[in-house]
Enzyme design. Structure first.
Site, PDB file in Angstrom:
ATOM      1  N   ALA A  49       0.861  -1.188   0.000  1.00 55.93           N
ATOM      2  CA  ALA A  49       0.000   0.000   0.000  1.00 55.93           C
ATOM      3  C   ALA A  49       0.891   1.230   0.000  1.00 55.93           C
ATOM      4  CB  ALA A  49      -0.875  -0.022   1.243  1.00 55.93           C
ATOM      5  N   GLY A  52       0.654  -5.205   1.263  1.00 52.93           N
ATOM      6  CA  GLY A  52      -0.517  -5.425   0.410  1.00 52.93           C
ATOM      7  C   GLY A  52      -0.195  -6.208  -0.855  1.00 52.93           C
ATOM      8  N   GLU A  58      -0.251  -9.684   0.175  1.00 53.34           N
ATOM      9  CA  GLU A  58      -1.648 -10.034   0.488  1.00 53.34           C
ATOM     10  C   GLU A  58      -2.478 -10.259  -0.781  1.00 53.34           C
ATOM     11  OE1 GLU A  58      -1.846  -6.581   3.172  1.00 53.34           O
ATOM     12  OE2 GLU A  58      -2.856  -7.936   4.554  1.00 53.34           O
ATOM     13  N   GLU A 105       4.053  -4.729   7.956  1.00 49.70           N
ATOM     14  CA  GLU A 105       3.180  -3.703   8.546  1.00 49.70           C
ATOM     15  C   GLU A 105       3.542  -3.360   9.990  1.00 49.70           C
ATOM     16  OE1 GLU A 105       2.161  -6.215   6.703  1.00 49.70           O
ATOM     17  OE2 GLU A 105       0.730  -5.499   5.205  1.00 49.70           O
TER      18      GLU A 105
HETATM   19  N1  COA Z   1       4.518   3.309  -0.579  1.00 46.04           N
HETATM   20  C1  COA Z   1       4.888   4.478  -1.119  1.00 46.04           C
HETATM   21  N2  COA Z   1       6.005   4.631  -1.847  1.00 46.04           N
HETATM   22  C2  COA Z   1       6.770   3.539  -2.023  1.00 46.04           C
HETATM   23  C3  COA Z   1       6.449   2.298  -1.492  1.00 46.04           C
HETATM   24  C4  COA Z   1       5.260   2.193  -0.736  1.00 46.04           C
HETATM   25  N3  COA Z   1       4.838   1.050  -0.209  1.00 46.04           N
HETATM   26  N4  COA Z   1       7.406   1.406  -1.826  1.00 46.04           N
HETATM   27  C5  COA Z   1       8.308   2.078  -2.579  1.00 46.04           C
HETATM   28  N5  COA Z   1       7.914   3.360  -2.690  1.00 46.04           N
HETATM   29  C6  COA Z   1       8.596   4.435  -3.441  1.00 46.04           C
HETATM   30  C7  COA Z   1       9.766   4.996  -2.635  1.00 46.04           C
HETATM   31  O1  COA Z   1       9.318   5.966  -1.697  1.00 46.04           O
HETATM   32  C8  COA Z   1      10.591   5.598  -3.749  1.00 46.04           C
HETATM   33  O2  COA Z   1      10.008   6.829  -4.129  1.00 46.04           O
HETATM   34  P1  COA Z   1      10.983   8.094  -4.428  1.00 46.04           P
HETATM   35  O3  COA Z   1      11.809   7.650  -5.611  1.00 46.04           O
HETATM   36  O4  COA Z   1      10.017   9.194  -4.736  1.00 46.04           O
HETATM   37  O5  COA Z   1      11.795   8.283  -3.159  1.00 46.04           O
HETATM   38  C9  COA Z   1      10.386   4.621  -4.909  1.00 46.04           C
HETATM   39  O6  COA Z   1       9.182   3.908  -4.606  1.00 46.04           O
HETATM   40  C10 COA Z   1      11.519   3.609  -5.041  1.00 46.04           C
HETATM   41  O7  COA Z   1      11.690   2.977  -3.777  1.00 46.04           O
HETATM   42  P2  COA Z   1      13.064   3.077  -2.908  1.00 46.04           P
HETATM   43  O8  COA Z   1      12.693   2.943  -1.470  1.00 46.04           O
HETATM   44  O9  COA Z   1      13.843   4.279  -3.301  1.00 46.04           O
HETATM   45  O10 COA Z   1      13.787   1.777  -3.453  1.00 46.04           O
HETATM   46  P3  COA Z   1      14.798   0.862  -2.630  1.00 46.04           P
HETATM   47  O11 COA Z   1      15.370  -0.086  -3.604  1.00 46.04           O
HETATM   48  O12 COA Z   1      15.735   1.684  -1.814  1.00 46.04           O
HETATM   49  O13 COA Z   1      13.871   0.051  -1.601  1.00 46.04           O
HETATM   50  C11 COA Z   1      11.930  -1.204  -0.905  1.00 46.04           C
HETATM   51  C12 COA Z   1      12.858  -0.792  -2.070  1.00 46.04           C
HETATM   52  C13 COA Z   1      10.758  -1.970  -1.495  1.00 46.04           C
HETATM   53  C14 COA Z   1      12.700  -2.096   0.069  1.00 46.04           C
HETATM   54  C15 COA Z   1      11.449   0.068  -0.179  1.00 46.04           C
HETATM   55  O14 COA Z   1      10.890   0.963  -1.144  1.00 46.04           O
HETATM   56  C16 COA Z   1      10.390  -0.210   0.860  1.00 46.04           C
HETATM   57  O15 COA Z   1      10.701  -0.653   1.957  1.00 46.04           O
HETATM   58  N6  COA Z   1       9.114   0.089   0.522  1.00 46.04           N
HETATM   59  C17 COA Z   1       8.031  -0.051   1.449  1.00 46.04           C
HETATM   60  C18 COA Z   1       7.631  -1.469   1.580  1.00 46.04           C
HETATM   61  C19 COA Z   1       6.534  -1.654   2.590  1.00 46.04           C
HETATM   62  O16 COA Z   1       6.702  -1.482   3.782  1.00 46.04           O
HETATM   63  N7  COA Z   1       5.356  -2.027   2.084  1.00 46.04           N
HETATM   64  C20 COA Z   1       4.229  -2.339   2.883  1.00 46.04           C
HETATM   65  C21 COA Z   1       3.302  -1.200   2.991  1.00 46.04           C
HETATM   66  S1  COA Z   1       1.887  -1.689   3.945  1.00 46.04           S
END
Ligand code: COA
Length: 260
Positions: A63, A108, A111, A131
């Protein structure tokens, strides 16, 4: 809208196409996927549906945390319900749905893959229910469906630690049925869908419907309880800290402060 739908013979492929944000889902994208599912599943010739993500890095990174960070409990409930409705639409689609998991399947994303009938993954796939590290419980059915797929002990490990697992571990615990090199995933998904599509569509639909009866009468109640609990955490110190920390790209510090 960044959700693509393509038909190939009897197979519909729905692709979430927002790779810059790793296919993270906000309300608009959830609604768009829902409509694509409706379109695919109502198409009379459709015998199998594939769900995947665009780009080489992500299926769905969960999400949209930026959108969730400032939600009220009411807004979070509506958002959670959207995720639940989509998961139910996948689960209740007459056709089998295959998740072709091409990278991150987090929160999500994991999920929604769990609502699919079959999950296959590329070697770069990464799974987690992170989460609790954001100050909320899973909210699109993860507390119920992960248990069914990998069993209570492993589901508890994944949900309570929030740790990430790679494709090999996902295969070992039964979260996915098969793992393929990145470049072969879609061809394998189409092969699998074609095998299903070659069978009697009536018998396939009946089989899916019958397998769904295995969830028991309390299934809807459990999902509804999860939706309420998810929304109930919004406004807590931990939810604000967890999501702000993600946005500020730092580690959260949780205190367990109750919602106001
Ligand atoms: N919600 C909003 N934005 C997200 C996102 C999410 N769940 N997952 C990735 N993004 C965005 C990042 O903010 C980033 O945006 P930006 O370029 O404007 O800064 C872009 O996607 C690329 O992600 P980034 O974090 O820079 O890549 P990374 O390789 O360093 O890390 C992840 C990848 C997936 C490990 C990391 O993005 C992450 O932990 N995301 C959240 C995952 C999460 O907790 N999901 C569950 C939500 S309930």
């Amino acid at each position: 809208m960044a959700i693509d739908l393509a038909f190939h013979d009897h197979i519909a492929t729905i692709t979430i196409n927002h790779p810059e944000k790793l296919n993270a889902l906000n309300s608009a994208r959830l609604r768009a996927i829902f409509l694509r599912f409706e379109e695919a599943s109502l198409y009379p010739e459709c015998r199998a549906i594939i769900l995947t993500g665009a780009g080489e890095r992500a299926f769905i990174a969960g999400a949209d945390i930026t959108a969730m960070a400032t939600m009220t409990q009411e807004e979070a409930f509506t958002f959670g319900q959207l995720g639940h409705s989509l998961a139910r639409a996948i689960e209740q689609a007459p056709q089998p749905v295959i998740a072709a998991i091409n990278g991150f399947a987090l929160g999500g994303g994991c999920e929604l893959s769990l609502a699919c009938d079959i999950r296959i993954a590329a070697e770069n796939a990464v799974f987690a229910q992170p989460e609790v590290a954001l100050g909320i419980p899973p909210g699109w059915g993860g507390t119920q469906r992960l248990l069914r797929v990998v069993g209570p002990g492993m589901a508890a490990d994944l949900i309570l630690t929030g740790r990430r697992i790679d494709a090999a571990e996902a295969l070992r615990i039964g979260l996915v049925n098969a793992v393929y090199p990145v470049g072969e995933l879609m061809a394998k998904a189409l092969d699998l869908a074609a095998q299903i599509a070659a069978n009697s569509p009536l018998a396939v639909r009946a089989s899916k419907r019958l397998m769904a009866m295995n969830v028991g009468p309390a299934w809807e109640d459990s999902l509804a309880a999860e939706a309420r609990a998810f929304a109930g955490e919004f406004g807590s110190g931990d939810q604000l800290e967890g999501m702000t920390a993600f946005i500020e790209k730092r580690k959260p510090v949780f205190t367990g402060e109750q919602p106001a």
